[in-house]
Design a protein around this motif. Structure first.
Motif, PDB file in Angstrom:
ATOM      1  N   GLU A  53       1.000  -1.047   0.041  1.00  0.00           N
ATOM      2  CA  GLU A  53       0.427   0.273   0.168  1.00  0.00           C
ATOM      3  C   GLU A  53       0.991   1.336   0.253  1.00  0.00           C
ATOM      4  N   ALA A  54       2.135   1.222   0.857  1.00  0.00           N
ATOM      5  CA  ALA A  54       2.817   2.888   0.550  1.00  0.00           C
ATOM      6  C   ALA A  54       3.245   2.747  -0.835  1.00  0.00           C
ATOM      7  N   LEU A  55       3.965   1.702  -1.496  1.00  0.00           N
ATOM      8  CA  LEU A  55       4.366   2.130  -3.142  1.00  0.00           C
ATOM      9  C   LEU A  55       2.635   1.741  -4.269  1.00  0.00           C
ATOM     10  N   GLY A  56       2.130   1.719  -3.644  1.00  0.00           N
ATOM     11  CA  GLY A  56       0.989   1.945  -4.035  1.00  0.00           C
ATOM     12  C   GLY A  56       0.425   1.006  -5.000  1.00  0.00           C
ATOM     13  N   LEU A  57       0.375   0.045  -5.565  1.00  0.00           N
ATOM     14  CA  LEU A  57      -0.006  -1.191  -5.749  1.00  0.00           C
ATOM     15  C   LEU A  57      -0.918  -2.349  -4.882  1.00  0.00           C
ATOM     16  N   GLU A  58      -1.688  -2.788  -5.965  1.00  0.00           N
ATOM     17  CA  GLU A  58      -2.948  -3.498  -6.107  1.00  0.00           C
ATOM     18  C   GLU A  58      -2.706  -4.465  -4.418  1.00  0.00           C
ATOM     19  N   VAL A  59      -3.480  -4.655  -3.716  1.00  0.00           N
ATOM     20  CA  VAL A  59      -3.629  -5.410  -2.701  1.00  0.00           C
ATOM     21  C   VAL A  59      -4.728  -6.589  -2.946  1.00  0.00           C
ATOM     22  N   ARG A  60      -4.559  -7.281  -3.498  1.00  0.00           N
ATOM     23  CA  ARG A  60      -5.802  -8.727  -2.556  1.00  0.00           C
ATOM     24  C   ARG A  60      -5.371  -9.741  -1.828  1.00  0.00           C
ATOM     25  N   SER A  61      -6.651 -10.310  -0.938  1.00  0.00           N
ATOM     26  CA  SER A  61      -5.856 -11.078   0.531  1.00  0.00           C
ATOM     27  C   SER A  61      -7.485 -12.022  -0.065  1.00  0.00           C
ATOM     28  N   PRO A  62      -7.066 -13.021  -0.691  1.00  0.00           N
ATOM     29  CA  PRO A  62      -7.975 -13.977  -0.576  1.00  0.00           C
ATOM     30  C   PRO A  62      -8.130 -14.839   0.228  1.00  0.00           C
ATOM     31  N   LEU A  63      -9.185 -15.420   1.256  1.00  0.00           N
ATOM     32  CA  LEU A  63      -8.728 -16.814   1.435  1.00  0.00           C
ATOM     33  C   LEU A  63      -8.052 -18.305   1.024  1.00  0.00           C
TER      34      LEU A  63
END
Length: 301
Positions: A53-63
């Motif tokens: 997030e600090a680098l401005g990247l998309e984050v996905r966190s599926p279970l």
């Protein structure tokens, strides 16, 4: 290259940073969902999520990545490669096969020794003189894939925390090296001999067994620093040992041999150098003993 990065703990952050600094197109960052952690049990994002997030990247966190919808979303990224570093989720075959060059894993051991979840701690516990990190081409089996490049380091008297940090930095450099010239580093099958498995660390393992040799106990202390913390019990309290020295001594295992807290082991003795009481910060052993005396002759459990 167009990359998906998949990682969760601090170990993975140097590789994410290195990929970003090398100018790769990081299409998405996959990490485990936020978990409750700390004394207040507040929900905390993973170290990788914070950095992404600090680098401005998309984050996905599926279970999980088992269902077709998640797999389709991954395939739709149009990846050249997925880079994996201590992600913590199993990658199904459709995910492994979706990127053009497959999935490359930063693994913290010299494969085939210490396949599995806790290679750094198990290498220290076993008394290995060296370990390393490998860039492995992932396949369906548990850390069974061929290795493209590896680097070696001496273990010496490092804690698991220090060794993990060293391997993380080395692994990041090796991954960038492989991605810069993938044809130069073809995947080489692992040897069939020398396979060992690094089982996940259980909290119950952290309790010190003083009937082992002093060398084994000292390695136990280093392997469980910083977490879950090697400990003994005395006076109704749990005392963690963060660092210890091996010394001569003879007595019943767990017996305190002198006032500065030399403790008998199955053979030899150890002297704790840094310790920690529950709810307190780390402190030198003399500081502990001033407020929490453990007399000579005491038996530690």
């Amino acid at each position: 290259m167009r990359i998906a990065f998949m990682g969760t703990p601090d170990f993975a952050v140097p590789t994410l940073d290195a990929l970003h600094e090398a100018g790769h197109d990081i299409a998405a960052v996959y990490t485990q969902p936020p978990r409750r952690a700390g004394r207040g049990k507040a929900v905390q994002p993973s170290p990788v999520q914070k950095r992404a997030e600090a680098l401005g990247l998309e984050v996905r966190s599926p279970l999980a990545l088992r269902d077709a919808e998640e797999q389709a979303a991954f395939a739709a990224l149009g990846l050249d490669v997925a880079v994996v570093a201590a992600y913590g989720l199993i990658l199904p075959v459709p995910v492994l096969e979706a990127p053009r060059l497959g999935c490359l894993n930063v693994h913290g051991s010299l494969l085939p020794r210490w396949r599995g979840a806790a290679p750094v701690q198990r290498a220290i516990l076993a008394g290995d003189r060296e370990t390393g990190v490998g860039i492995m081409q992932m396949e369906k089996g548990l850390d069974t894939g061929p290795v493209r490049l590896e680097g070696r380091v001496r273990i010496d008297h490092k804690t698991a925390g220090a060794l993990t940090a060293e391997l993380a930095e080395l692994g990041a450099k090796l991954m960038v090296q492989v991605l810069a010239r993938p044809d130069t580093y073809p995947p080489l099958p692992q040897p069939e001999d020398g396979v060992t498995y690094a089982a996940k660390i259980e909290k119950a393992e952290a309790k010190i067994a003083f009937d082992r040799s002093a060398g084994e106990v000292e390695r136990h202390v280093r392997a469980f620093n910083p977490t879950p913390g090697a400990f003994f019990e005395y006076g109704g309290e749990r005392i963690q040992i963060l660092a210890a020295a091996i010394e001569d001594g003879d007595g019943q295992p767990g017996e305190v041999l002198d006032e500065p807290l030399r403790i008998a082991c199955g053979s030899g003795a150890i002297r704790p150098l840094m310790v920690k009481r529950a709810g307190r910060g780390a402190m030198p052993t003399p500081e502990l003993l001033r407020g929490f005396p453990i007399p000579k002759g005491s038996q530690l459990a």
